[in-house]
Design a protein around this motif. Structure first.
Motif, PDB file in Angstrom:
ATOM      1  N   PHE A  77       3.021  -8.788  -7.055  1.00 26.39           N
ATOM      2  CA  PHE A  77       3.015  -7.356  -6.378  1.00 26.39           C
ATOM      3  C   PHE A  77       2.819  -7.508  -4.845  1.00 26.39           C
ATOM      4  N   SER A  78       3.869  -6.906  -4.415  1.00 25.10           N
ATOM      5  CA  SER A  78       4.054  -6.900  -2.873  1.00 25.10           C
ATOM      6  C   SER A  78       3.032  -5.504  -2.254  1.00 25.10           C
ATOM      7  N   VAL A  79       2.197  -5.984  -1.518  1.00 25.23           N
ATOM      8  CA  VAL A  79       1.487  -4.764  -0.973  1.00 25.23           C
ATOM      9  C   VAL A  79       1.585  -4.440   0.528  1.00 25.23           C
ATOM     10  N   GLY A  80       2.609  -5.038   1.252  1.00 19.92           N
ATOM     11  CA  GLY A  80       3.114  -4.788   2.407  1.00 19.92           C
ATOM     12  C   GLY A  80       2.761  -5.399   3.690  1.00 19.92           C
ATOM     13  N   SER A  81       1.317  -6.079   3.683  1.00 18.86           N
ATOM     14  CA  SER A  81       1.065  -6.667   4.856  1.00 18.86           C
ATOM     15  C   SER A  81       0.023  -7.917   4.447  1.00 18.86           C
ATOM     16  N   ARG A  82      -0.150  -8.822   5.466  1.00 23.92           N
ATOM     17  CA  ARG A  82      -1.313  -9.857   5.455  1.00 23.92           C
ATOM     18  C   ARG A  82      -2.407  -9.086   5.133  1.00 23.92           C
ATOM     19  N   GLU A  83      -3.016  -8.303   6.005  1.00 27.54           N
ATOM     20  CA  GLU A  83      -4.371  -7.447   5.810  1.00 27.54           C
ATOM     21  C   GLU A  83      -4.655  -6.850   4.430  1.00 27.54           C
ATOM     22  N   LYS A  84      -3.309  -6.334   3.785  1.00 28.46           N
ATOM     23  CA  LYS A  84      -3.786  -5.612   2.438  1.00 28.46           C
ATOM     24  C   LYS A  84      -3.786  -6.811   1.410  1.00 28.46           C
ATOM     25  N   VAL A  85      -3.043  -7.842   1.497  1.00 36.30           N
ATOM     26  CA  VAL A  85      -3.279  -8.995   0.788  1.00 36.30           C
ATOM     27  C   VAL A  85      -4.833  -9.463   0.687  1.00 36.30           C
ATOM     28  N   GLU A  86      -5.272  -9.551   1.784  1.00 33.94           N
ATOM     29  CA  GLU A  86      -6.681  -9.908   2.231  1.00 33.94           C
ATOM     30  C   GLU A  86      -7.809  -8.891   1.534  1.00 33.94           C
TER      31      GLU A  86
END
Length: 127
Positions: A77-86
């Motif tokens: 799932f792509s969540v849009g940013s590194r921050e959102k992954v974290e």
């Protein structure tokens, strides 16, 4: 050509649906039930891309799911940013899900984490 949907058999249909709604912003349909076979399913829609069908039928085998095996390995799932992954990885970990890897940048350039989620199935979270 595009992938229209992928399907996942689960033991607890409602809990699986709730996971994808709670953490990955899925929107479920009303559900389907075949009273003759007792097959049940939900189609989950995400912001864009393919849908996910969750399915259940009595009497299914539930075999172990080692990480290295033939068959589908994970759903990403792509969540849009590194921050959102974290953020999502930390939230899942705090809620008791096992983080298998990451967040990290992989050798092929993805920033991702991998979480053992719904009934031992792996979910990859990426930018």
């Amino acid at each position: 050509m595009k992938i229209e949907h992928a399907a996942l058999y689960v033991n607890d249909l409602e809990a699986a649906k709730d996971f994808f709604v709670r953490y990955l912003d899925a929107v479920p349909n009303e559900g389907y039930h075949n009273p003759r076979t007792d097959f049940r399913s939900y189609f989950l829609t995400f912001g864009e891309g393919a849908r996910l069908e969750l399915m259940n039928k009595p009497g299914m085998s539930d075999l172990s799911k080692p990480a290295v095996r033939t068959g589908y390995a994970h759903i990403a799932f792509s969540v849009g940013s590194r921050e959102k992954v974290e953020e999502l990885t930390a939230r899942l970990k705090a809620d008791g899900y096992e983080v298998l890897s990451g967040p990290r940048t992989t050798g092929d350039g993805y920033y991702e984490s991998c979480v053992l989620a719904v009934e031992g199935n792996q979910i990859e979270i990426t930018v």
